[in-house]
Scaffold this active site. Structure first.
Site, mmCIF file in Angstrom:
data_model
loop_
_atom_site.group_PDB
_atom_site.id
_atom_site.type_symbol
_atom_site.label_atom_id
_atom_site.label_comp_id
_atom_site.label_asym_id
_atom_site.label_seq_id
_atom_site.Cartn_x
_atom_site.Cartn_y
_atom_site.Cartn_z
ATOM 1 N N ASN A 155 0.854 -1.182 0.000
ATOM 2 C CA ASN A 155 0.000 0.000 0.000
ATOM 3 C C ASN A 155 0.894 1.237 0.000
ATOM 4 O OD1 ASN A 155 -2.432 1.535 0.218
ATOM 5 N ND2 ASN A 155 -2.053 1.794 2.412
ATOM 6 N N HIS B 16 0.695 5.239 1.347
ATOM 7 C CA HIS B 16 -0.115 6.108 2.201
ATOM 8 C C HIS B 16 0.576 7.467 2.332
ATOM 9 C CE1 HIS B 16 -2.893 7.338 5.304
ATOM 10 N NE2 HIS B 16 -1.848 7.803 5.965
ATOM 11 N N SER C 191 4.607 6.955 2.538
ATOM 12 C CA SER C 191 5.181 5.667 2.927
ATOM 13 C C SER C 191 4.624 4.540 2.060
ATOM 14 C CB SER C 191 4.801 5.329 4.382
ATOM 15 O OG SER C 191 5.118 6.387 5.255
ATOM 16 N N ASP D 129 -3.622 1.392 7.438
ATOM 17 C CA ASP D 129 -2.467 2.200 7.031
ATOM 18 C C ASP D 129 -1.247 1.907 7.892
ATOM 19 O OD1 ASP D 129 -3.879 3.482 5.011
ATOM 20 O OD2 ASP D 129 -4.650 4.987 6.373
#
Ligand code: GAR
Length: 226
Positions: A111, A113, A140, A149
């Protein structure tokens, strides 16, 4: 002999500028990956257009068509797995994921973020960073675990906040950084430099304790700092 491209599936909910950066990095051979499919939980978003333009198969799976988060996530996993990716990329996929889904992709889902995690999880990070009077902001990339997250960090990009910055200007400046560090992280995974072992992220055979930082056009990485 060059290795075969890393098969990935990209999940989006919106504009897909990170998806575009990944498409472009593949096009310029900076990223040895193949996007098997782009899946959106929203119809008609710009990211789908970007994928279609690049000749990538697209699917729309609307969460509003499902009774529960679990039912949606199960259908989503079925759809993803039809494409056999080695890595799943969340690129502005604005959904909280159920535990089973995350467990299924543990160590093979990244992911991005827009904050210097662990600070500022959740939404509206640019405004919240300004409200908190911070002098630096960032973005990040992390492996996805069951906390929102959160999860072992792979790389961060850092920018200095200027007095004239607004939430919009920060969003734009952060996007520029995202478009560098996300393709970079995926390429590390494609090369086998980045991997998941013993519930940790590893880079170049060392657990990532302090993540590499992209700052002022330079990669700063001190793997031995604890
Ligand atoms: C990006 O800024 C990404 O970091 C953020 O959504 C944006 C998507 O932009 N993701 C999150 O906030 C996840 N919690 P894009 O659609 O142009 O790639």
């Amino acid at each position: 002999m060059p290795s075969s491209p890393l098969p990935i599936v990209v999940l989006i909910s919106g504009s897909g500028s990170n998806l575009q950066a990944i498409i472009d990095a593949i096009g310029t051979l900076q990223l040895n990956a193949e996007i098997k499919a782009v899946i959106s939980n929203k119809a008609g978003v710009k990211g789908l257009e970007r994928a279609e333009k690049a000749g990538i198969p697209t699917r729309v799976l609307q969460h509003t068509d499902f009774d529960s988060r679990e039912a949606f996530d199960q259908a989503l996993a079925g759809l993803i797995d039809d494409f056999n990716p080695r890595l799943v990329i969340l690129a502005g996929f604005m959904r909280i994921l159920s535990e089973d889904f995350v467990t299924h992709y543990m160590g093979r889902m990244l992911n991005i973020h827009p904050s210097l995690l662990p600070d500022f999880t959740g939404l509206n990070t640019h405004q919240r960073v300004l409200d908190a009077g911070r002098s630096q902001h960032g973005v990040s990339v992390h492996f996805v675990t069951n906390e929102l997250d959160s999860g072992p960090l792979v790389i961060q990009a850092v920018i200095d906040i200027n007095p004239e910055d607004t939430a919009d200007s920060l969003a734009e400046r952060i996007h520029q950084q995202e478009h560098i560090i996300y393709p970079t992280s995926i390429q590390w995974f494609a090369e086998g430099r980045l991997c998941w072992k013993d519930n940790q992220a590893w880079l170049d055979d060392k657990p990532i304790r302090v993540p590499p930082r992209w700052q002022n056009g330079q990669l700063i990485y001190k793997p031995d700092v604890t």
